[in-house]
Design a protein around this motif. Structure first.
Motif, mmCIF file in Angstrom:
data_model
loop_
_atom_site.group_PDB
_atom_site.id
_atom_site.type_symbol
_atom_site.label_atom_id
_atom_site.label_comp_id
_atom_site.label_asym_id
_atom_site.label_seq_id
_atom_site.Cartn_x
_atom_site.Cartn_y
_atom_site.Cartn_z
ATOM 1 N N ASP A 1 0.819 -1.214 0.000
ATOM 2 C CA ASP A 1 0.000 0.000 0.000
ATOM 3 C C ASP A 1 0.852 1.262 0.000
ATOM 4 O OD1 ASP A 1 -2.316 -1.484 0.020
ATOM 5 O OD2 ASP A 1 -2.682 -1.275 2.172
ATOM 6 N N ASN A 2 2.105 1.130 0.461
ATOM 7 C CA ASN A 2 2.992 2.284 0.536
ATOM 8 C C ASN A 2 4.112 2.246 -0.504
ATOM 9 O OD1 ASN A 2 2.336 4.079 3.103
ATOM 10 N ND2 ASN A 2 1.870 1.954 3.615
ATOM 11 N N GLY A 3 3.918 1.419 -1.544
ATOM 12 C CA GLY A 3 4.794 1.453 -2.701
ATOM 13 C C GLY A 3 6.142 0.792 -2.556
ATOM 14 N N VAL A 4 6.354 0.043 -1.474
ATOM 15 C CA VAL A 4 7.652 -0.614 -1.281
ATOM 16 C C VAL A 4 7.763 -1.841 -2.174
ATOM 17 C CG1 VAL A 4 9.188 -1.708 0.397
ATOM 18 C CG2 VAL A 4 7.800 0.252 1.076
ATOM 19 N N VAL A 5 6.675 -2.607 -2.268
ATOM 20 C CA VAL A 5 6.594 -3.779 -3.144
ATOM 21 C C VAL A 5 5.227 -3.762 -3.823
ATOM 22 C CG1 VAL A 5 8.122 -5.169 -1.692
ATOM 23 C CG2 VAL A 5 5.644 -5.262 -1.324
ATOM 24 N N THR A 6 5.046 -4.664 -4.768
ATOM 25 C CA THR A 6 3.706 -4.931 -5.288
ATOM 26 C C THR A 6 3.418 -6.413 -5.094
ATOM 27 O OG1 THR A 6 4.497 -5.351 -7.543
ATOM 28 C CG2 THR A 6 3.837 -3.086 -7.008
ATOM 29 N N LEU A 7 2.143 -6.740 -4.898
ATOM 30 C CA LEU A 7 1.733 -8.123 -4.690
ATOM 31 C C LEU A 7 0.995 -8.647 -5.916
ATOM 32 C CD1 LEU A 7 0.392 -7.902 -1.017
ATOM 33 C CD2 LEU A 7 2.648 -8.669 -1.791
ATOM 34 N N LYS A 8 1.019 -9.946 -6.088
ATOM 35 C CA LYS A 8 0.304 -10.575 -7.190
ATOM 36 C C LYS A 8 -1.194 -10.336 -7.047
ATOM 37 C CE LYS A 8 3.694 -14.317 -7.609
ATOM 38 N NZ LYS A 8 3.925 -15.782 -7.452
ATOM 39 N N PRO A 9 -1.926 -10.225 -8.153
ATOM 40 C CA PRO A 9 -3.382 -10.064 -8.078
ATOM 41 C C PRO A 9 -4.016 -11.190 -7.264
ATOM 42 C CG PRO A 9 -2.619 -9.690 -10.316
ATOM 43 C CD PRO A 9 -1.437 -10.226 -9.540
ATOM 44 N N GLY A 10 -4.918 -10.827 -6.369
ATOM 45 C CA GLY A 10 -5.611 -11.821 -5.565
ATOM 46 C C GLY A 10 -4.919 -12.177 -4.270
ATOM 47 N N ALA A 11 -3.682 -11.703 -4.079
ATOM 48 C CA ALA A 11 -2.997 -11.972 -2.809
ATOM 49 C C ALA A 11 -3.720 -11.219 -1.698
ATOM 50 C CB ALA A 11 -1.537 -11.532 -2.881
ATOM 51 N N GLY A 12 -4.132 -11.936 -0.678
ATOM 52 C CA GLY A 12 -4.931 -11.311 0.371
ATOM 53 C C GLY A 12 -4.450 -11.699 1.743
ATOM 54 N N GLU A 13 -5.361 -12.258 2.563
ATOM 55 C CA GLU A 13 -5.064 -12.552 3.955
ATOM 56 C C GLU A 13 -4.151 -13.752 4.149
ATOM 57 O OE1 GLU A 13 -8.841 -12.879 5.884
ATOM 58 O OE2 GLU A 13 -9.341 -10.765 5.603
ATOM 59 N N THR A 14 -3.783 -14.406 3.046
ATOM 60 C CA THR A 14 -2.863 -15.540 3.140
ATOM 61 C C THR A 14 -1.571 -15.274 2.362
ATOM 62 O OG1 THR A 14 -3.909 -16.636 1.253
ATOM 63 C CG2 THR A 14 -4.738 -17.198 3.451
ATOM 64 N N ALA A 15 -1.312 -14.031 2.014
ATOM 65 C CA ALA A 15 -0.133 -13.690 1.217
ATOM 66 C C ALA A 15 1.159 -14.034 1.958
ATOM 67 C CB ALA A 15 -0.156 -12.207 0.867
ATOM 68 N N THR A 16 2.165 -14.483 1.200
ATOM 69 C CA THR A 16 3.504 -14.736 1.731
ATOM 70 C C THR A 16 4.517 -14.034 0.827
ATOM 71 O OG1 THR A 16 3.966 -16.717 0.422
ATOM 72 C CG2 THR A 16 2.721 -17.026 2.467
ATOM 73 N N GLU A 17 5.788 -14.187 1.153
ATOM 74 C CA GLU A 17 6.833 -13.586 0.327
ATOM 75 C C GLU A 17 6.744 -14.062 -1.125
ATOM 76 O OE1 GLU A 17 7.211 -15.200 3.251
ATOM 77 O OE2 GLU A 17 9.120 -14.676 4.213
ATOM 78 N N LYS A 18 6.200 -15.256 -1.353
ATOM 79 C CA LYS A 18 6.061 -15.778 -2.709
ATOM 80 C C LYS A 18 5.043 -14.998 -3.535
ATOM 81 C CE LYS A 18 7.328 -20.506 -1.378
ATOM 82 N NZ LYS A 18 6.883 -21.927 -1.304
ATOM 83 N N ASP A 19 4.199 -14.218 -2.856
ATOM 84 C CA ASP A 19 3.184 -13.424 -3.560
ATOM 85 C C ASP A 19 3.676 -12.021 -3.911
ATOM 86 O OD1 ASP A 19 0.823 -15.241 -3.559
ATOM 87 O OD2 ASP A 19 1.126 -15.145 -1.395
ATOM 88 N N VAL A 20 4.939 -11.730 -3.633
ATOM 89 C CA VAL A 20 5.508 -10.433 -4.018
ATOM 90 C C VAL A 20 5.774 -10.460 -5.514
ATOM 91 C CG1 VAL A 20 7.460 -8.861 -3.741
ATOM 92 C CG2 VAL A 20 6.490 -10.035 -1.738
ATOM 93 N N ALA A 21 5.098 -9.598 -6.249
ATOM 94 C CA ALA A 21 5.235 -9.563 -7.708
ATOM 95 C C ALA A 21 6.440 -8.752 -8.142
ATOM 96 C CB ALA A 21 3.961 -8.982 -8.332
ATOM 97 N N SER A 22 6.712 -7.655 -7.463
ATOM 98 C CA SER A 22 7.894 -6.857 -7.773
ATOM 99 C C SER A 22 8.497 -6.319 -6.484
ATOM 100 C CB SER A 22 7.546 -5.704 -8.720
ATOM 101 O OG SER A 22 6.691 -4.773 -8.093
ATOM 102 N N ASN A 23 9.818 -6.252 -6.472
ATOM 103 C CA ASN A 23 10.570 -5.842 -5.290
ATOM 104 C C ASN A 23 11.730 -4.969 -5.774
ATOM 105 O OD1 ASN A 23 11.931 -5.643 -2.864
ATOM 106 N ND2 ASN A 23 12.294 -7.830 -2.614
#
Length: 269
Positions: free
Chosen positions: A150-172
């Motif tokens: 939400d603060n622009g540090v990373v982006t998450l894969k579409p649909g990543a929600g309450e079960t997101a992990t580091e594997k759901d980081v789309a861009s870093n």
């Protein structure tokens, strides 16, 4: 004749003993034992105990736990009537993991998750390859990643929600290293990382002020991570539990939370 009298006296003593035991159980049933972590949960419960419970007809016993992972097992085992430390996503994950069937009764407050650092003054200053500590339990790990996204540090894969992990980081973009850490230890390890995402209660225990010290802070509106009262299914409609919830959601407790924590803890809407 003497033997009959002796038997009669013994029987009477036994009946008296059973009656006394029954009376003791009734008294213990009137006492509500609630487990909580110290800040702010036990502080809020202690305010209720000292100022509101007696008038409402509740005998409240507050049991303070330093390790929040012990609270659901203690409730499930019958050591507690209820606990107060967790939000629904954490409870869902806990029930799935353990097979317990604990139920969320009502929300009381939100502790905004925040990003803290002693090395940078804003998130844009995070260096390439920085290390960011996150809560290690699954629900709060996902929550922390969402706050970073939400603060622009990373982006998450579409649909990543309450079960997101580091594997759901789309861009870093800054190739940040994530360091999952026991939530209670995060404030103590703040000097060892570039930044840390810390639960509100542990930030307060670590003498951090979320409203002033956080580089980024969760918003309250529409937030699913409200902390509340949890109990076993067979006690969800218990009159004592309902009375406690009424007090915790009442105007006196909302004022206490607002005045004491100055935005670091927010009453549930």
């Amino acid at each position: 004749m003497l033997r009959k009298i002796t038997v009669a006296i013994a029987s009477a003593g036994l009946l008296f003993g059973l009656a006394a035991c029954g009376s003791g159980n009734a008294e213990s049933d009137d006492e509500l034992t609630v487990g909580a972590t110290s800040v702010p949960h036990a502080e809020v419960l202690t305010y209720v105990k000292d100022n509101l419970a007696e008038k409402a007809g509740i005998t409240l016993d507050v049991k303070e736990f330093s390790n929040y992972e012990q609270l659901n097992p203690a409730l499930n085992d019958g050591q507690l009537d209820a606990n107060y430390f967790q939000h629904k996503p954490y409870l869902t994950e806990s029930n799935q993991k353990t097979g317990q069937k604990l139920e969320f009764v009502a929300g009381v407050h939100l502790e905004p998750l925040g990003v803290y650092s002693r090395k940078v003054e804003n998130l844009a200053e995070l260096k390439q390859g920085a290390t960011v500590a996150l809560p290690s339990d699954p629900s709060n790990l996902a929550r922390a990643l969402k706050l970073l996204a939400d603060n622009g540090v990373v982006t998450l894969k579409p649909g990543a929600g309450e079960t997101a992990t580091e594997k759901d980081v789309a861009s870093n973009p800054k190739d940040i290293t994530f360091k999952p850490t026991d939530a209670a230890a995060l404030p103590r390890q703040l000097d060892d990382v570039d930044a840390s995402v810390i639960n509100g209660n542990y930030a307060l225990e670590g003498k951090l002020n979320p409203a002033k010290d956080a580089l980024a802070l969760e918003k309250a509106e529409g937030n699913p991570y409200v902390n509340g009262i949890v109990t076993k299914a067979d006690k969800k409609d218990d009159p004592q539990i309902k009375k406690l919830v009424e007090l915790l959601q009442g105007p006196e407790v909302k004022k206490f939370i607002t005045d004491k924590y100055q935005g670091s803890v927010l009453p549930a809407a």
